[in-house]
Design a protein around this motif. Sequence first.
Motif, PDB file in Angstrom:
ATOM      1  N   LEU A 110       0.868  -1.171   0.000  1.00 27.39           N
ATOM      2  CA  LEU A 110       0.000   0.000   0.000  1.00 27.39           C
ATOM      3  C   LEU A 110       0.906   1.222   0.000  1.00 27.39           C
ATOM      4  O   LEU A 110       1.746   1.372   0.879  1.00 27.39           O
ATOM      5  N   ILE A 111       0.740   2.093  -0.998  1.00 23.53           N
ATOM      6  CA  ILE A 111       1.462   3.369  -1.027  1.00 23.53           C
ATOM      7  C   ILE A 111       0.584   4.406  -0.335  1.00 23.53           C
ATOM      8  O   ILE A 111      -0.590   4.551  -0.667  1.00 23.53           O
ATOM      9  N   VAL A 112       1.163   5.114   0.620  1.00 18.82           N
ATOM     10  CA  VAL A 112       0.435   6.164   1.331  1.00 18.82           C
ATOM     11  C   VAL A 112       1.171   7.491   1.159  1.00 18.82           C
ATOM     12  O   VAL A 112       2.384   7.557   1.299  1.00 18.82           O
ATOM     13  N   GLU A 113       0.408   8.524   0.840  1.00 23.94           N
ATOM     14  CA  GLU A 113       0.939   9.886   0.725  1.00 23.94           C
ATOM     15  C   GLU A 113       0.127  10.798   1.626  1.00 23.94           C
ATOM     16  O   GLU A 113      -1.010  10.472   1.977  1.00 23.94           O
ATOM     17  N   ASP A 114       0.695  11.934   1.979  1.00 21.95           N
ATOM     18  CA  ASP A 114      -0.098  12.915   2.707  1.00 21.95           C
ATOM     19  C   ASP A 114      -0.966  13.678   1.711  1.00 21.95           C
ATOM     20  O   ASP A 114      -2.179  13.680   1.819  1.00 21.95           O
ATOM     21  N   VAL A 115      -0.353  14.299   0.704  1.00 19.73           N
ATOM     22  CA  VAL A 115      -1.084  15.039  -0.322  1.00 19.73           C
ATOM     23  C   VAL A 115      -0.560  14.629  -1.688  1.00 19.73           C
ATOM     24  O   VAL A 115       0.653  14.540  -1.884  1.00 19.73           O
ATOM     25  N   VAL A 116      -1.461  14.388  -2.613  1.00 20.77           N
ATOM     26  CA  VAL A 116      -1.074  14.098  -3.997  1.00 20.77           C
ATOM     27  C   VAL A 116      -1.489  15.279  -4.864  1.00 20.77           C
ATOM     28  O   VAL A 116      -2.654  15.673  -4.863  1.00 20.77           O
ATOM     29  N   THR A 117      -0.510  15.840  -5.579  1.00 18.79           N
ATOM     30  CA  THR A 117      -0.812  16.923  -6.520  1.00 18.79           C
ATOM     31  C   THR A 117      -0.522  16.470  -7.942  1.00 18.79           C
ATOM     32  O   THR A 117      -1.420  16.370  -8.762  1.00 18.79           O
ATOM     33  N   THR A 118       0.728  16.141  -8.248  1.00 17.93           N
ATOM     34  CA  THR A 118       1.079  15.723  -9.610  1.00 17.93           C
ATOM     35  C   THR A 118       1.157  14.209  -9.751  1.00 17.93           C
ATOM     36  O   THR A 118       1.189  13.702 -10.862  1.00 17.93           O
ATOM     37  N   ALA A 119       1.227  13.485  -8.654  1.00 19.54           N
ATOM     38  CA  ALA A 119       1.350  12.022  -8.613  1.00 19.54           C
ATOM     39  C   ALA A 119       2.727  11.531  -9.059  1.00 19.54           C
ATOM     40  O   ALA A 119       2.938  10.336  -9.193  1.00 19.54           O
ATOM     41  N   VAL A 120       3.681  12.428  -9.268  1.00 18.26           N
ATOM     42  CA  VAL A 120       5.021  12.030  -9.682  1.00 18.26           C
ATOM     43  C   VAL A 120       5.704  11.205  -8.591  1.00 18.26           C
ATOM     44  O   VAL A 120       6.312  10.170  -8.861  1.00 18.26           O
ATOM     45  N   THR A 121       5.605  11.634  -7.345  1.00 15.47           N
ATOM     46  CA  THR A 121       6.245  10.895  -6.253  1.00 15.47           C
ATOM     47  C   THR A 121       5.634   9.507  -6.107  1.00 15.47           C
ATOM     48  O   THR A 121       6.354   8.523  -5.919  1.00 15.47           O
ATOM     49  N   ALA A 122       4.318   9.401  -6.193  1.00 17.10           N
ATOM     50  CA  ALA A 122       3.665   8.089  -6.095  1.00 17.10           C
ATOM     51  C   ALA A 122       4.152   7.158  -7.201  1.00 17.10           C
ATOM     52  O   ALA A 122       4.380   5.966  -6.959  1.00 17.10           O
ATOM     53  N   ARG A 123       4.335   7.700  -8.401  1.00 16.60           N
ATOM     54  CA  ARG A 123       4.857   6.898  -9.513  1.00 16.60           C
ATOM     55  C   ARG A 123       6.275   6.431  -9.198  1.00 16.60           C
ATOM     56  O   ARG A 123       6.626   5.275  -9.431  1.00 16.60           O
ATOM     57  N   GLU A 124       7.094   7.300  -8.623  1.00 14.72           N
ATOM     58  CA  GLU A 124       8.458   6.913  -8.237  1.00 14.72           C
ATOM     59  C   GLU A 124       8.435   5.812  -7.180  1.00 14.72           C
ATOM     60  O   GLU A 124       9.238   4.873  -7.236  1.00 14.72           O
ATOM     61  N   VAL A 125       7.544   5.936  -6.206  1.00  7.11           N
ATOM     62  CA  VAL A 125       7.433   4.900  -5.168  1.00  7.11           C
ATOM     63  C   VAL A 125       7.015   3.578  -5.802  1.00  7.11           C
ATOM     64  O   VAL A 125       7.579   2.529  -5.496  1.00  7.11           O
ATOM     65  N   ALA A 126       6.033   3.622  -6.693  1.00  8.22           N
ATOM     66  CA  ALA A 126       5.560   2.399  -7.360  1.00  8.22           C
ATOM     67  C   ALA A 126       6.690   1.741  -8.150  1.00  8.22           C
ATOM     68  O   ALA A 126       6.843   0.513  -8.128  1.00  8.22           O
ATOM     69  N   ASP A 127       7.495   2.548  -8.840  1.00  4.19           N
ATOM     70  CA  ASP A 127       8.626   1.997  -9.596  1.00  4.19           C
ATOM     71  C   ASP A 127       9.634   1.341  -8.663  1.00  4.19           C
ATOM     72  O   ASP A 127      10.161   0.255  -8.954  1.00  4.19           O
ATOM     73  N   LEU A 128       9.896   1.966  -7.519  1.00  2.00           N
ATOM     74  CA  LEU A 128      10.826   1.410  -6.543  1.00  2.00           C
ATOM     75  C   LEU A 128      10.298   0.082  -5.976  1.00  2.00           C
ATOM     76  O   LEU A 128      11.040  -0.890  -5.832  1.00  2.00           O
ATOM     77  N   VAL A 129       9.012   0.048  -5.677  1.00  2.00           N
ATOM     78  CA  VAL A 129       8.383  -1.191  -5.179  1.00  2.00           C
ATOM     79  C   VAL A 129       8.520  -2.297  -6.221  1.00  2.00           C
ATOM     80  O   VAL A 129       8.880  -3.434  -5.898  1.00  2.00           O
ATOM     81  N   HIS A 130       8.259  -1.961  -7.474  1.00  6.66           N
ATOM     82  CA  HIS A 130       8.367  -2.945  -8.561  1.00  6.66           C
ATOM     83  C   HIS A 130       9.803  -3.465  -8.676  1.00  6.66           C
ATOM     84  O   HIS A 130      10.021  -4.673  -8.816  1.00  6.66           O
ATOM     85  N   GLU A 131      10.787  -2.535  -8.605  1.00  8.54           N
ATOM     86  CA  GLU A 131      12.197  -2.938  -8.669  1.00  8.54           C
ATOM     87  C   GLU A 131      12.561  -3.891  -7.535  1.00  8.54           C
ATOM     88  O   GLU A 131      13.400  -4.777  -7.709  1.00  8.54           O
ATOM     89  N   ALA A 132      11.934  -3.716  -6.370  1.00  7.16           N
ATOM     90  CA  ALA A 132      12.214  -4.584  -5.219  1.00  7.16           C
ATOM     91  C   ALA A 132      11.461  -5.909  -5.306  1.00  7.16           C
ATOM     92  O   ALA A 132      11.669  -6.789  -4.476  1.00  7.16           O
ATOM     93  N   GLY A 133      10.574  -6.035  -6.285  1.00  8.95           N
ATOM     94  CA  GLY A 133       9.818  -7.276  -6.448  1.00  8.95           C
ATOM     95  C   GLY A 133       8.465  -7.277  -5.776  1.00  8.95           C
ATOM     96  O   GLY A 133       7.768  -8.282  -5.766  1.00  8.95           O
TER      97      GLY A 133
END
Length: 196
Positions: A110-133
């Motif tokens: 589960l990715i949790v953010e305080d505030v989402v504006t552009t969603a760029v950070t969430a995309r970076e987190v998702a990519d990192l999670v994917h890289e970790a498997g």
Amino acid sequence: MSADWLERFRRRGAVQDGHFLLTSGLHSPVYVQCALILQYPEEAAVLGAALAELVRESNPEVVVGPAMGAILVAHEAARALGVRAVFVERVDGRLTLRRGLTVHPGERVLIVEDVVTTAVTAREVADLVHEAGGTVVAAAALIDRSGGRWTLPVPLQALLRLDLPTYAPEDCPLCRQGTPAVKPGSRTGPPGGSGL
């Protein structure tokens, strides 16, 4: 219910009016500073538990939040779900897992953010999670002010959706009025993060 959440944020001074330079590089007449509500442990617990209820059916095994803004709320959501909480932090401009924190291969995230504006950070987190498997099974934020810019394959659950105006600096009416922009965000460096 959204009105109740908005009133809760306003009561703690977390919704501010003025001329703000967001961490995304955009300008806005409204700023949401979640740290002002999360400084109260009882508020953080309530907010985290409410987010957990929005995504409970996704059965996450770990909650990941980007530092700094999402650490507390990710921790409280994980507490309510009975799972681990880890955070990612920016090193040399890139989000990374450090300090021995990990996402295990196959883990439901589960990715949790305080505030989402552009969603760029969430995309970076998702990519990192994917890289970790790991597998992103849900995403949640206290406040969604993305205005439809959410592009992850899982829907974004939020306690509060705010349709707040944002402007590119060259198109900002507040700049044209001569009002100086204030940068109240928590992250320094080049624009491109989630923004507030």
